[in-house]
Write a protein that holds these residues in place. Structure first.
Motif, PDB file in Angstrom:
ATOM      1  N   GLU A 177       0.773  -1.428  -0.011  1.00  0.00           N
ATOM      2  CA  GLU A 177      -0.128  -0.084   0.059  1.00  0.00           C
ATOM      3  C   GLU A 177       0.812   1.319  -0.045  1.00  0.00           C
ATOM      4  O   GLU A 177       2.142   1.120   0.398  1.00  0.00           O
ATOM      5  CB  GLU A 177      -0.820  -0.002   1.072  1.00  0.00           C
ATOM      6  N   SER A 178       0.094   2.183  -0.374  1.00  0.00           N
ATOM      7  CA  SER A 178       0.961   3.616  -0.508  1.00  0.00           C
ATOM      8  C   SER A 178       1.556   4.220   0.757  1.00  0.00           C
ATOM      9  O   SER A 178       1.167   3.680   2.037  1.00  0.00           O
ATOM     10  CB  SER A 178      -0.050   4.737  -0.756  1.00  0.00           C
ATOM     11  N   THR A 179       2.662   4.897   0.670  1.00  0.00           N
ATOM     12  CA  THR A 179       3.115   5.576   1.679  1.00  0.00           C
ATOM     13  C   THR A 179       2.446   6.709   2.513  1.00  0.00           C
ATOM     14  O   THR A 179       1.667   7.434   1.640  1.00  0.00           O
ATOM     15  CB  THR A 179       4.616   6.258   1.410  1.00  0.00           C
ATOM     16  N   VAL A 180       2.129   6.537   3.584  1.00  0.00           N
ATOM     17  CA  VAL A 180       1.327   7.544   4.300  1.00  0.00           C
ATOM     18  C   VAL A 180       2.251   8.429   4.978  1.00  0.00           C
ATOM     19  O   VAL A 180       2.970   8.112   5.913  1.00  0.00           O
ATOM     20  CB  VAL A 180       0.153   6.784   5.426  1.00  0.00           C
ATOM     21  N   VAL A 181       2.041   9.800   4.613  1.00  0.00           N
ATOM     22  CA  VAL A 181       3.055  10.914   5.343  1.00  0.00           C
ATOM     23  C   VAL A 181       2.028  11.912   6.039  1.00  0.00           C
ATOM     24  O   VAL A 181       1.128  12.481   5.259  1.00  0.00           O
ATOM     25  CB  VAL A 181       4.002  11.500   4.167  1.00  0.00           C
ATOM     26  N   ASP A 182       2.281  12.418   7.216  1.00  0.00           N
ATOM     27  CA  ASP A 182       1.346  13.129   7.794  1.00  0.00           C
ATOM     28  C   ASP A 182       2.206  14.745   7.692  1.00  0.00           C
ATOM     29  O   ASP A 182       3.383  14.765   7.982  1.00  0.00           O
ATOM     30  CB  ASP A 182       1.477  12.934   9.265  1.00  0.00           C
ATOM     31  N   ILE A 183       1.440  15.600   6.972  1.00  0.00           N
ATOM     32  CA  ILE A 183       2.309  17.064   6.876  1.00  0.00           C
ATOM     33  C   ILE A 183       1.598  18.027   7.318  1.00  0.00           C
ATOM     34  O   ILE A 183       1.652  19.325   7.336  1.00  0.00           O
ATOM     35  CB  ILE A 183       2.195  17.219   5.404  1.00  0.00           C
ATOM     36  N   THR A 184       0.757  17.571   8.513  1.00  0.00           N
ATOM     37  CA  THR A 184       0.102  18.478   9.621  1.00  0.00           C
ATOM     38  C   THR A 184       1.397  19.397  10.528  1.00  0.00           C
ATOM     39  O   THR A 184       0.795  20.261  11.009  1.00  0.00           O
ATOM     40  CB  THR A 184      -1.143  18.028  10.176  1.00  0.00           C
ATOM     41  N   GLY A 185       2.198  18.674  10.778  1.00  0.00           N
ATOM     42  CA  GLY A 185       3.353  19.055  11.692  1.00  0.00           C
ATOM     43  C   GLY A 185       4.313  19.940  11.291  1.00  0.00           C
ATOM     44  O   GLY A 185       4.409  20.274  10.088  1.00  0.00           O
ATOM     45  N   LEU A 186       5.303  20.264  12.066  1.00  0.00           N
ATOM     46  CA  LEU A 186       6.406  21.040  11.548  1.00  0.00           C
ATOM     47  C   LEU A 186       7.394  20.191  10.489  1.00  0.00           C
ATOM     48  O   LEU A 186       7.619  20.942   9.570  1.00  0.00           O
ATOM     49  CB  LEU A 186       7.227  21.486  12.797  1.00  0.00           C
ATOM     50  N   LYS A 187       7.297  19.155  11.091  1.00  0.00           N
ATOM     51  CA  LYS A 187       8.288  18.273   9.815  1.00  0.00           C
ATOM     52  C   LYS A 187       7.345  16.961   9.403  1.00  0.00           C
ATOM     53  O   LYS A 187       6.624  16.606  10.365  1.00  0.00           O
ATOM     54  CB  LYS A 187       9.368  17.531  10.732  1.00  0.00           C
ATOM     55  N   PRO A 188       7.517  16.597   8.084  1.00  0.00           N
ATOM     56  CA  PRO A 188       6.662  15.663   7.480  1.00  0.00           C
ATOM     57  C   PRO A 188       7.024  14.436   8.537  1.00  0.00           C
ATOM     58  O   PRO A 188       8.112  14.123   8.657  1.00  0.00           O
ATOM     59  CB  PRO A 188       7.206  15.468   6.157  1.00  0.00           C
ATOM     60  N   MET A 189       6.004  13.440   8.609  1.00  0.00           N
ATOM     61  CA  MET A 189       6.398  12.290   9.318  1.00  0.00           C
ATOM     62  C   MET A 189       5.665  11.138   8.743  1.00  0.00           C
ATOM     63  O   MET A 189       4.294  11.059   8.302  1.00  0.00           O
ATOM     64  CB  MET A 189       5.675  12.336  10.668  1.00  0.00           C
ATOM     65  N   ILE A 190       6.368  10.128   8.272  1.00  0.00           N
ATOM     66  CA  ILE A 190       5.789   8.765   7.719  1.00  0.00           C
ATOM     67  C   ILE A 190       5.123   7.824   8.781  1.00  0.00           C
ATOM     68  O   ILE A 190       5.855   7.776   9.790  1.00  0.00           O
ATOM     69  CB  ILE A 190       7.213   7.910   7.072  1.00  0.00           C
TER      70      ILE A 190
END
Ligand code: TXA
Ligand code: MG
Length: 352
Positions: A177-190
């Motif tokens: 499945e796709s890479t899920v990355v959270d971009i709501t914080g200061l740094k992107p996080m997988i």
């Protein structure tokens, strides 16, 4: 319910689009794995996806779009990092987590105020989204807990009679499945590793991409005395309620996953040693009259990703009693493949 089997012809995809627009459920191919689609903005339709899969309702769904402009309709803010990642990797196997607008039902987001969005590269998926006229919420089209489907036949095994239609498309090439990355914080996080790695994203962003701690820390394992007695040096099993987990940020990553019926053991370490160790174990099991399935995904990690889930399902189909797998080096895409393999094994590994 009788499930309709559709082709990838324009007429059939149009039919599938109508089913989704009317609140129904359609399984469709994507480049990663098959998805089980419903209108992402229709609370009731999304509820039916949870029911068909037997999926816990706190596990959010990814919303699929067919045009970058749709992002703004769904999120409060499309951060600069998200735009850069979208330009570099969309359409493709990347999901961006952003702040959801109220328009997105909380049923779709599993009660969160964020939403995961993905623009798949599969032509059939894109056509379906366009013709249905709505963003499509789609988890992988498997029963909850089972390996994700990379062929329409896998979907049929799990969901025939439970959903309105299945599009008989090509096999999914990426395979995980796709890479899920959270971009709501200061740094992107997988939050879930995939074929697009942190290094790939760092190159585009020119800055660090974090990896959720739960992905790099294995759960504490409890020695399994029974296995020890069987002479399996170093073998251990996870005893779910007795191990300490770091809670993953992607709710879906905390559930038991990808489990074939046969127990999986992973042999780790130097490839030659691991192979010796595995073969020793194979001999013992065969002497006990067990049917053993060897899972050697090879050295090419992208190839390994594309084969993993289909192999796990095949082992079950062929009636394997035990699956013995060779581990991959946890680097680049190898890290993402091992993430799935370790879960399918319940973190049952042998260090060789
Ligand atoms: O490749 C894929 O992503 C496939 C195809 C069909 O697109 N879909 C897929 O969906 O794998 P699913 O539902 O099986 O996995 C979605 C994962 C789960 O681990 C879920 O918890 C996480 O993404 N996720 C979705 N929305 C999230 C959010 N708002 N915050 C954190 N995690 C989220
Ligand atoms: Mg899934």
């Amino acid at each position: 319910m009788k499930t309709k089997y559709l082709s990838e012809s324009k007429n059939d995809i149009e039919q599938a689009g109508k089913i989704i627009a009317n609140g129904g459920l359609v399984a469709f191919p994507t480049e990663t794995v098959y998805g089980l689609g419903a209108n992402a903005l229709d609370d009731h339709a999304v509820e039916n996806v949870y029911l068909a899969k037997g999926r816990p309702s706190d596990n959010p769904m990814i919303v699929h779009i067919c045009n970058i402009n749709q992002v703004e309709e769904l999120v409060e803010e499309f951060p600069r990092s998200g735009r850069l990642l979208a330009e570099a990797f969309w359409p493709g196997p990347l999901t961006l987590i952003m702040r959801a607008r109220d328009l997105v039902p909380r049923r779709t987001t599993g009660g969160l105020d964020t939403v995961g969005i993905r623009f798949p590269s599969s032509h059939t998926a894109q056509t379906l989204i366009r013709l249905s006229g709505c963003p499509i919420a789609a988890p992988s089209a498997n029963l909850s807990g089972k390996p994700s489907p990379t062929k329409w036949e896998h979907v049929a095994e799990d969901l025939d009679g439970k959903i309105d239609a299945i599009i008989k498309g090509k096999d999914s090439q990426v395979g995980i499945e796709s890479t899920v990355v959270d971009i709501t914080g200061l740094k992107p996080m997988i939050l879930r590793p995939g074929i697009i790695t942190s290094e790939d994203m760092e190159k585009v962003l020119g800055r660090e991409v974090l990896i959720d701690e739960s992905l790099v820390t294995r759960p504490q394992k409890k020695e399994n005395p029974q296995k020890k007695r069987q002479g399996l040096k170093g073998a251990s099993d996870v005893v779910e309620d007795e191990c300490t987990h770091i809670i993953p940020r992607a709710p879906g990553m905390k559930y038991k996953h990808y489990a074939p019926k046969a127990p999986v053991t992973i042999f780790e370490g130097d490839r030659i040693k691991a192979l010796e160790c595995l073969e020793e174990r194979e001999k013992i099991l065969k002497a006990e009259g067990k049917k053993v399935w060897i899972l050697d995904l090879g050295l090419d990690e992208v190839e390994a990703a594309s084969r993993l889930f289909a192999q796990l399902r095949k082992a079950d189909k062929e009636g394997a009693d035990e699956i013995l797998a060779l581990g991959l080096e946890e680097k680049g895409v190898g890290f993402s493949v091992m993430n799935r393999l370790l879960k399918s094994a319940g973190f049952n590994t042998v260090k060789c």
